[in-house]
Structure formats: C-alpha cells, structure tokens
Scaffold this motif. Structure first.
Motif, PDB file in Angstrom:
ATOM      1  N   ALA A 160      49.611  52.742  46.292  1.00 55.66           N
ATOM      2  CA  ALA A 160      49.846  53.727  47.174  1.00 55.66           C
ATOM      3  C   ALA A 160      48.372  54.848  47.633  1.00 55.66           C
ATOM      4  N   SER A 161      47.584  54.285  47.196  1.00 51.47           N
ATOM      5  CA  SER A 161      46.286  54.888  47.406  1.00 51.47           C
ATOM      6  C   SER A 161      45.220  54.146  48.480  1.00 51.47           C
ATOM      7  N   THR A 162      44.590  54.804  48.893  1.00 52.34           N
ATOM      8  CA  THR A 162      43.129  54.187  49.695  1.00 52.34           C
ATOM      9  C   THR A 162      42.321  53.416  48.661  1.00 52.34           C
ATOM     10  N   ARG A 163      42.234  53.795  47.707  1.00 53.91           N
ATOM     11  CA  ARG A 163      41.116  53.041  46.685  1.00 53.91           C
ATOM     12  C   ARG A 163      42.301  52.122  45.966  1.00 53.91           C
ATOM     13  N   LYS A 164      41.747  50.689  46.092  1.00 57.42           N
ATOM     14  CA  LYS A 164      42.571  49.610  45.439  1.00 57.42           C
ATOM     15  C   LYS A 164      41.565  48.732  44.714  1.00 57.42           C
ATOM     16  N   VAL A 165      42.408  47.764  43.554  1.00 56.38           N
ATOM     17  CA  VAL A 165      41.747  46.821  43.250  1.00 56.38           C
ATOM     18  C   VAL A 165      42.593  45.566  43.447  1.00 56.38           C
ATOM     19  N   LEU A 166      41.739  44.548  44.187  1.00 57.55           N
ATOM     20  CA  LEU A 166      42.564  43.274  44.411  1.00 57.55           C
ATOM     21  C   LEU A 166      42.282  42.310  43.478  1.00 57.55           C
ATOM     22  N   ARG A 167      43.227  41.564  43.017  1.00 54.17           N
ATOM     23  CA  ARG A 167      43.354  40.273  42.155  1.00 54.17           C
ATOM     24  C   ARG A 167      43.215  39.214  43.119  1.00 54.17           C
ATOM     25  N   ILE A 168      41.928  38.458  42.815  1.00 60.76           N
ATOM     26  CA  ILE A 168      41.690  37.311  43.686  1.00 60.76           C
ATOM     27  C   ILE A 168      41.653  36.160  42.672  1.00 60.76           C
ATOM     28  N   PRO A 169      42.471  35.082  42.692  1.00 60.28           N
ATOM     29  CA  PRO A 169      42.477  34.066  41.779  1.00 60.28           C
ATOM     30  C   PRO A 169      41.143  33.072  41.946  1.00 60.28           C
ATOM     31  N   LEU A 170      39.866  33.507  42.182  1.00 66.10           N
ATOM     32  CA  LEU A 170      38.782  32.628  42.336  1.00 66.10           C
ATOM     33  C   LEU A 170      37.694  33.262  41.508  1.00 66.10           C
ATOM     34  N   PRO A 171      36.745  32.317  40.967  1.00 65.08           N
ATOM     35  CA  PRO A 171      35.600  33.114  40.405  1.00 65.08           C
ATOM     36  C   PRO A 171      34.748  33.899  41.243  1.00 65.08           C
ATOM     37  N   ARG A 172      34.112  34.935  40.847  1.00 66.93           N
ATOM     38  CA  ARG A 172      33.299  35.990  41.425  1.00 66.93           C
ATOM     39  C   ARG A 172      32.508  35.219  42.357  1.00 66.93           C
ATOM     40  N   GLU A 173      31.870  34.185  41.923  1.00 71.97           N
ATOM     41  CA  GLU A 173      30.760  33.348  42.708  1.00 71.97           C
ATOM     42  C   GLU A 173      31.217  33.023  44.054  1.00 71.97           C
ATOM     43  N   ARG A 174      32.627  32.559  43.904  1.00 68.48           N
ATOM     44  CA  ARG A 174      33.313  31.906  45.072  1.00 68.48           C
ATOM     45  C   ARG A 174      33.513  33.028  46.111  1.00 68.48           C
ATOM     46  N   VAL A 175      34.177  34.028  45.585  1.00 66.31           N
ATOM     47  CA  VAL A 175      34.507  35.307  46.315  1.00 66.31           C
ATOM     48  C   VAL A 175      32.928  35.866  47.113  1.00 66.31           C
ATOM     49  N   GLU A 176      32.035  35.624  46.379  1.00 64.91           N
ATOM     50  CA  GLU A 176      30.832  36.088  47.029  1.00 64.91           C
ATOM     51  C   GLU A 176      30.275  35.193  47.888  1.00 64.91           C
ATOM     52  N   GLN A 177      30.648  33.883  48.111  1.00 61.67           N
ATOM     53  CA  GLN A 177      30.550  33.049  49.005  1.00 61.67           C
ATOM     54  C   GLN A 177      31.163  33.020  50.110  1.00 61.67           C
ATOM     55  N   LEU A 178      32.281  33.321  49.818  1.00 63.95           N
ATOM     56  CA  LEU A 178      33.346  33.441  50.996  1.00 63.95           C
ATOM     57  C   LEU A 178      32.961  34.665  52.007  1.00 63.95           C
ATOM     58  N   LEU A 179      32.627  35.851  51.331  1.00 63.84           N
ATOM     59  CA  LEU A 179      32.100  36.950  51.949  1.00 63.84           C
ATOM     60  C   LEU A 179      30.870  36.819  52.716  1.00 63.84           C
ATOM     61  N   GLN A 180      30.063  36.124  52.225  1.00 62.66           N
ATOM     62  CA  GLN A 180      28.546  35.756  52.838  1.00 62.66           C
ATOM     63  C   GLN A 180      28.957  34.855  54.308  1.00 62.66           C
ATOM     64  N   LYS A 181      29.709  33.837  53.685  1.00 61.80           N
ATOM     65  CA  LYS A 181      30.093  32.902  54.980  1.00 61.80           C
ATOM     66  C   LYS A 181      30.850  33.822  56.094  1.00 61.80           C
ATOM     67  N   SER A 182      31.620  34.616  55.772  1.00 64.92           N
ATOM     68  CA  SER A 182      32.328  35.364  57.011  1.00 64.92           C
ATOM     69  C   SER A 182      31.214  36.566  57.552  1.00 64.92           C
ATOM     70  N   GLY A 183      30.041  36.571  57.011  1.00 72.52           N
ATOM     71  CA  GLY A 183      29.318  37.610  57.790  1.00 72.52           C
ATOM     72  C   GLY A 183      29.290  38.996  56.806  1.00 72.52           C
ATOM     73  N   PHE A 184      29.661  38.898  55.673  1.00 69.92           N
ATOM     74  CA  PHE A 184      29.550  40.257  54.836  1.00 69.92           C
ATOM     75  C   PHE A 184      28.517  40.218  53.871  1.00 69.92           C
ATOM     76  N   SER A 185      28.135  41.141  53.252  1.00 75.37           N
ATOM     77  CA  SER A 185      26.893  41.222  52.164  1.00 75.37           C
ATOM     78  C   SER A 185      27.468  40.831  51.011  1.00 75.37           C
ATOM     79  N   SER A 186      26.649  40.531  50.043  1.00 75.99           N
ATOM     80  CA  SER A 186      27.172  39.785  48.729  1.00 75.99           C
ATOM     81  C   SER A 186      27.438  41.353  47.938  1.00 75.99           C
ATOM     82  N   ILE A 187      28.072  40.573  47.053  1.00 80.26           N
ATOM     83  CA  ILE A 187      28.967  41.489  46.100  1.00 80.26           C
ATOM     84  C   ILE A 187      27.840  41.896  44.947  1.00 80.26           C
ATOM     85  N   LYS A 188      28.276  42.950  44.144  1.00 82.15           N
ATOM     86  CA  LYS A 188      27.397  43.070  42.881  1.00 82.15           C
ATOM     87  C   LYS A 188      28.016  42.518  41.769  1.00 82.15           C
ATOM     88  N   LYS A 189      27.176  41.671  40.990  1.00 81.10           N
ATOM     89  CA  LYS A 189      27.663  41.133  39.944  1.00 81.10           C
ATOM     90  C   LYS A 189      27.600  42.122  38.712  1.00 81.10           C
TER      91      LYS A 189
END
Length: 94
Positions: free
Chosen positions: A65-94
């Motif tokens: 119910a907040s604008t601040r959220k935590v998403l649970r993504i069943p993928l390793p952080r490295e894969r999430v980063e790859q998908l964000l980069q592939k989609s044109g978004f910046s890399s996430i902090k490790k």
C-alpha cells in the motif's frame, strides 16, 4: 537458483511504464507506472510489466500500500541486472 529483492519507488499515473533510474543514496529504482493507485490497479500493472520484463512471476514482498516497495524476483541478481541493461536501464548496485 537465487532470488533478488529489488527496492523500488513507484510513480503511478505516468504516461508510460519504465525503470527510470536507481537512486545512488537509497539504492531504490524509480519506476513509472501508467495505472493510477486505485483498487490495486497500479500494483497489478507493475506486476504484469515486471513479469514481462523479467520473464518470471514477480511479487511485492513489502510495501503493498506504499509507493516504496520491495519486489521479489526469482532470478539471481546478475540475471536481473542483465535484463535491465538489455532493456536499456542502468545497472543495479551489487
């Protein structure tokens, strides 16, 4: 297989969906969502678009119910980063 908890700040009612930027201080991504925050519409739109982006079901772990959220993504952080980069978004902090 790992999972990633991704902190986000949702900006509902925007023209189009998109991960805008990652806040260097809080490490939270700012995400535009076209739907308005009424009766869960923005959350549903967020989950649908994130599932499409990451190719897996995504859940809201905290902040339903907040604008601040935590998403649970069943993928390793490295894969999430790859998908964000592939989609044109910046890399996430490790």
């Amino acid at each position: 297989m790992g999972e990633t908890l991704l902190e986000i700040v949702v900006h509902p009612g925007k023209n189009r969906f998109g991960f805008l930027r990652r806040d260097e201080w809080s490490n939270a991504w700012h995400v535009n969502v076209p739907a308005v925050p009424q009766k869960g519409a923005a959350n549903r739109a967020l989950m649908e678009r994130c599932a499409s982006l990451f190719g897996v079901p995504v859940r809201i772990a905290r902040g339903q119910a907040s604008t601040r959220k935590v998403l649970r993504i069943p993928l390793p952080r490295e894969r999430v980063e790859q998908l964000l980069q592939k989609s044109g978004f910046s890399s996430i902090k490790k």
